[in-house]
Design a protein around this motif. Structure first.
Motif, PDB file in Angstrom:
ATOM      1  N   PRO A 158      -9.204   9.510  -2.528  1.00 20.23           N
ATOM      2  CA  PRO A 158      -9.309  10.960  -2.701  1.00 20.23           C
ATOM      3  C   PRO A 158      -8.159  11.695  -2.007  1.00 20.23           C
ATOM      4  N   VAL A 159      -7.967  12.950  -2.393  1.00 17.48           N
ATOM      5  CA  VAL A 159      -6.986  13.810  -1.747  1.00 17.48           C
ATOM      6  C   VAL A 159      -7.511  14.212  -0.370  1.00 17.48           C
ATOM      7  N   ALA A 160      -6.658  14.121   0.653  1.00 16.98           N
ATOM      8  CA  ALA A 160      -7.029  14.496   2.017  1.00 16.98           C
ATOM      9  C   ALA A 160      -6.106  15.602   2.505  1.00 16.98           C
ATOM     10  N   VAL A 161      -6.654  16.551   3.251  1.00 18.02           N
ATOM     11  CA  VAL A 161      -5.848  17.614   3.855  1.00 18.02           C
ATOM     12  C   VAL A 161      -5.282  17.103   5.173  1.00 18.02           C
ATOM     13  N   VAL A 162      -3.962  17.184   5.309  1.00 14.35           N
ATOM     14  CA  VAL A 162      -3.290  16.763   6.533  1.00 14.35           C
ATOM     15  C   VAL A 162      -3.184  17.916   7.512  1.00 14.35           C
ATOM     16  N   ALA A 163      -2.776  19.082   7.025  1.00 10.83           N
ATOM     17  CA  ALA A 163      -2.577  20.247   7.887  1.00 10.83           C
ATOM     18  C   ALA A 163      -2.614  21.504   7.035  1.00 10.83           C
ATOM     19  N   GLY A 164      -2.877  22.642   7.696  1.00 12.83           N
ATOM     20  CA  GLY A 164      -2.883  23.930   7.013  1.00 12.83           C
ATOM     21  C   GLY A 164      -4.294  24.439   6.783  1.00 12.83           C
ATOM     22  N   GLY A 165      -4.369  25.702   6.316  1.00 12.00           N
ATOM     23  CA  GLY A 165      -5.647  26.351   6.088  1.00 12.00           C
ATOM     24  C   GLY A 165      -6.063  27.178   7.282  1.00 12.00           C
ATOM     25  N   ALA A 166      -7.051  28.028   7.087  1.00  8.27           N
ATOM     26  CA  ALA A 166      -7.592  28.872   8.158  1.00  8.27           C
ATOM     27  C   ALA A 166      -6.495  29.720   8.795  1.00  8.27           C
ATOM     28  N   ASP A 226       0.848  -1.184   0.000  1.00  8.44           N
ATOM     29  CA  ASP A 226       0.000   0.000   0.000  1.00  8.44           C
ATOM     30  C   ASP A 226       0.887   1.239   0.000  1.00  8.44           C
ATOM     31  N   ALA A 227       0.574   2.222  -0.849  1.00  2.86           N
ATOM     32  CA  ALA A 227       1.391   3.424  -0.982  1.00  2.86           C
ATOM     33  C   ALA A 227       0.653   4.627  -0.414  1.00  2.86           C
ATOM     34  N   LEU A 228       1.386   5.474   0.308  1.00  2.00           N
ATOM     35  CA  LEU A 228       0.846   6.722   0.826  1.00  2.00           C
ATOM     36  C   LEU A 228       1.728   7.859   0.327  1.00  2.00           C
ATOM     37  N   PHE A 229       1.103   8.857  -0.306  1.00  2.00           N
ATOM     38  CA  PHE A 229       1.806  10.020  -0.835  1.00  2.00           C
ATOM     39  C   PHE A 229       1.407  11.259  -0.039  1.00  2.00           C
ATOM     40  N   VAL A 230       2.364  12.138   0.237  1.00  2.00           N
ATOM     41  CA  VAL A 230       2.074  13.446   0.822  1.00  2.00           C
ATOM     42  C   VAL A 230       2.853  14.497   0.041  1.00  2.00           C
ATOM     43  N   TRP A 231       2.373  15.740   0.081  1.00  2.00           N
ATOM     44  CA  TRP A 231       3.040  16.843  -0.616  1.00  2.00           C
ATOM     45  C   TRP A 231       2.519  18.161  -0.061  1.00  2.00           C
ATOM     46  N   GLU A 232       3.155  19.232  -0.422  1.00  2.00           N
ATOM     47  CA  GLU A 232       2.701  20.577  -0.081  1.00  2.00           C
ATOM     48  C   GLU A 232       2.027  21.197  -1.293  1.00  2.00           C
ATOM     49  N   SER A 233       0.885  21.847  -1.084  1.00  2.00           N
ATOM     50  CA  SER A 233       0.169  22.530  -2.162  1.00  2.00           C
ATOM     51  C   SER A 233      -0.130  23.962  -1.765  1.00  2.00           C
ATOM     52  N   GLU A 234      -0.097  24.843  -2.747  1.00  2.00           N
ATOM     53  CA  GLU A 234      -0.597  26.196  -2.562  1.00  2.00           C
ATOM     54  C   GLU A 234      -1.959  26.284  -3.247  1.00  2.00           C
ATOM     55  N   VAL A 235      -2.991  26.444  -2.435  1.00  2.00           N
ATOM     56  CA  VAL A 235      -4.365  26.474  -2.929  1.00  2.00           C
ATOM     57  C   VAL A 235      -4.982  27.801  -2.501  1.00  2.00           C
ATOM     58  N   GLY A 236      -5.209  28.696  -3.459  1.00  2.00           N
ATOM     59  CA  GLY A 236      -5.652  30.033  -3.101  1.00  2.00           C
ATOM     60  C   GLY A 236      -4.582  30.728  -2.281  1.00  2.00           C
ATOM     61  N   ASP A 237      -4.959  31.189  -1.101  1.00  2.00           N
ATOM     62  CA  ASP A 237      -3.989  31.846  -0.203  1.00  2.00           C
ATOM     63  C   ASP A 237      -3.421  30.890   0.835  1.00  2.00           C
ATOM     64  N   ASP A 238      -3.790  29.636   0.754  1.00  3.88           N
ATOM     65  CA  ASP A 238      -3.384  28.664   1.774  1.00  3.88           C
ATOM     66  C   ASP A 238      -2.231  27.788   1.300  1.00  3.88           C
ATOM     67  N   HIS A 239      -1.335  27.464   2.249  1.00  3.72           N
ATOM     68  CA  HIS A 239      -0.333  26.425   2.039  1.00  3.72           C
ATOM     69  C   HIS A 239      -0.773  25.210   2.846  1.00  3.72           C
ATOM     70  N   LEU A 240      -1.030  24.124   2.148  1.00  2.39           N
ATOM     71  CA  LEU A 240      -1.555  22.916   2.762  1.00  2.39           C
ATOM     72  C   LEU A 240      -0.574  21.765   2.593  1.00  2.39           C
ATOM     73  N   VAL A 241      -0.571  20.841   3.548  1.00  2.00           N
ATOM     74  CA  VAL A 241       0.024  19.520   3.357  1.00  2.00           C
ATOM     75  C   VAL A 241      -1.124  18.574   3.084  1.00  2.00           C
ATOM     76  N   GLU A 242      -1.049  17.872   1.952  1.00  2.00           N
ATOM     77  CA  GLU A 242      -2.123  16.980   1.524  1.00  2.00           C
ATOM     78  C   GLU A 242      -1.582  15.567   1.347  1.00  2.00           C
ATOM     79  N   SER A 243      -2.490  14.608   1.266  1.00  2.00           N
ATOM     80  CA  SER A 243      -2.086  13.204   1.113  1.00  2.00           C
ATOM     81  C   SER A 243      -3.059  12.483   0.197  1.00  2.00           C
ATOM     82  N   ARG A 244      -2.610  11.327  -0.289  1.00  5.52           N
ATOM     83  CA  ARG A 244      -3.473  10.449  -1.068  1.00  5.52           C
ATOM     84  C   ARG A 244      -3.000   9.014  -0.868  1.00  5.52           C
ATOM     85  N   ALA A 245      -3.913   8.142  -0.517  1.00  2.18           N
ATOM     86  CA  ALA A 245      -3.599   6.728  -0.305  1.00  2.18           C
ATOM     87  C   ALA A 245      -3.836   5.951  -1.593  1.00  2.18           C
TER      88      ALA A 245
END
Length: 522
Positions: free
Chosen positions: A224-232, A196-215
């Motif tokens: 689906p893409v899941a938000v790990v941290a960031g936003g607000a 089983d593979a798990l991917f994470v990365w940093e994304s800039e979405v609008g004004d937010d910097h998020l760490v996201e993941s996908r299994a």
């Protein structure tokens, strides 16, 4: 191995092994992007990018290390004229080595990889992903003991993280993991033992910097893409991923908010409901409150399904480790394992052995020397008890030190240094440290049971092995005399029973003794 500026043992009676002198491997130019891996049996491999003195090429090289031997000569992995980056290496249980790198040709970029058989035979270069105009960067590679493989890479021009899964024999087609972001950086991938593979990365979405993941489960399509941290109003950046063999994971990341400032934080992923449906915990604290840290200078490993160890570098230049007992709490037990004299250094790396030992490796730099450093936490221990340093005087540049552990808890740490980064005569030299916790072994001792007085007999040790370092053999003949060597000849002058003891000593000072009885007659 010979000593090279070794620090003292801290808080333990177990002797560290000794850093090797500079390996004969020395190449023109300067090195970067070093990576090292070792399997449970002690087969180790290292890759790096070698920039030519005139900067016209930057090929990827490989060096391998068989148990009980030193690092081998550098082998060219990519084309000699290639411009490469992000070199990565992993070693499967059966000794196969997989090396991967990003290669640039003008506007074209591609991810290439090569597999080496356990006997060292090189396979052909293969392409995992090619882009005609977009620039690829930030490659990450993972391989399971059974040989499942996965890569993650950034399409920097297209602002997309990409991933591919397969085996060391061949990767499948790459997929876009996330699209529509303004930017994407720092992709990471980890595999469970079942693939089983798990991917994470940093994304800039609008004004937010998020760490996201996908299994990406081994037997299903990516989730689906899941938000790990960031936003607000909270920026999450530069994730570092670690995963346990059964699938639980932890991400360590840089977290910046107006009310706290920059911190090193983490999130944990539980897979109790299945790998594809695993969810992330709330973000917890790794660094201490009010502690200034360096961006991108941290690492983590899972020491159990719900426990972890992290390492990070403070703004003052200290390398600090901390432990997590269970998700939902903050990391605790912070321990400074080393500090740089002038506050400058590289990113720490962490590695976990199958038996629970942990090694943290890192580089340090002063005005006139570059050093590789390592600290070891033995299996079952609560803190890091051994710190080692190997210094290369007269060097002004080098790669980060990276380390890996085999199933005995032996550590293999490697890095490269150069005396000058701009000189036409610049050369990079491979350096290493080893940590040897296991005494040499032997299969037996061959000696005569009876021997006539004055007649020389032959004594020999059989099947001497040590994974990390060379072994010295010393014989004690029971009459006050001794000799050195795997095979010796001896004659006794007096009749009687003689207890012959052979002592095997490795470079760390670990010893093994074996005694036999020889009856001298006549």
């Amino acid at each position: 191995m010979l000593a090279a500026g070794l620090l003292a043992v801290l808080g333990t009676t177990v002797p560290p092994s000794l850093g090797a002198p500079p390996t004969p491997t020395s190449l023109p130019g300067t090195a970067r992007d070093v990576d090292v891996a070792v399997n449970a049996a002690g087969v180790a491999a290292m890759t790096w990018t070698q920039v030519s003195p005139d900067s016209t090429s930057a090929p990827t090289y490989l060096s391998t290390r068989a148990p009980g031997r030193g690092w081998g000569a550098a082998r060219l992995v990519s084309d000699a004229s290639a411009a490469t980056e992000s070199s990565q290496v992993e070693v499967a249980r059966d000794g196969r080595v997989m090396a991967a790198w990003v290669e640039h040709h003008g506007e074209r970029s591609r991810v290439r990889y090569r597999t080496y058989a356990a006997n060292g035979t090189a396979g052909a270069q293969r392409t995992a992903l090619a882009c005609s105009r977009n620039r690829l960067t930030d490659l990450d590679l993972d391989v399971t003991p059974a040989g499942r493989a996965a890569i993650a890479v950034t399409d920097f021009t297209g602002h997309r993280p990409l991933g591919a899964v397969g085996t060391v024999a061949g990767l499948g087609p790459a997929r876009v993991l996330r699209s529509g972001a303004r930017g994407s950086w720092s992709p990471q991938v980890e595999l469970s033992d079942s693939g089983d593979a798990l991917f994470v990365w940093e994304s800039e979405v609008g004004d937010d910097h998020l760490v996201e993941s996908r299994a990406w489960p081994a037997d299903a399509a990516p989730g689906p893409v899941a938000v790990v941290a960031g936003g607000a109003g909270r920026a999450a950046r530069n994730p570092v991923l670690a995963m346990a063999p059964a699938g639980p994971a932890v991400v360590v990341l840089a977290h910046d908010a107006a009310d706290t400032g920059p911190q090193v934080r983490y999130a944990a992923r539980d897979v109790a409901g299945g790998f594809g449906s695993g969810g992330w915990s709330a973000v917890g604290l790794v660094s201490r409150e009010g502690e200034a840290t360096l961006d991108r200078s941290y690492a983590a490993v899972l020491t159990g399904p719900r426990s972890a160890v992290a390492a990070y570098t403070t703004a003052a230049g200290d390398v600090v480790t901390a432990a997590l007992a269970a998700p939902g709490s903050a990391f605790a037990g912070h321990q400074r394992v080393s500090a740089w004299n002038d506050g400058r250094g590289g990113t720490p790396s962490l590695s976990l052995s199958p038996t629970g030992a942990v090694v943290v490796a890192f580089a340090s730099r002063t005005r006139d020397a570059y050093s590789g450093n390592a600290a070891v936490r033995r299996s079952g221990a609560a803190s890091f008890g051994v710190t080692m340093r190997s210094t290369a005087p007269g060097t002004t540049s080098g790669t980060n030190a990276v380390g890996a552990l085999d199933d005995q808890g032996n550590a293999y740490i490697a890095w490269l240094t150069a005396g000058c980064t701009t000189c036409p005569s610049a050369r990079s030299t491979l350096r290493e440290l080893g940590y040897d916790v296991v005494a040499p072994t032997l299969t037996g001792v061959r000696a005569p049971r009876r021997l006539r007085r004055g007649v020389r007999g032959t004594l020999a040790v059989l099947g001497v092995r040590d994974r990390v370092s060379a072994v010295r053999v010393r014989w004690q003949f029971g009459d006050g005399t001794s000799a050195a060597g795997a095979t010796v000849r001896k004659a006794w002058r007096q009749r009687g029973a003689r207890t012959v003891t052979v002592v095997l000593t490795d470079a760390a000072g670990n010893t093994t003794r074996r005694s036999v009885l020889v009856r001298v007659t006549g």
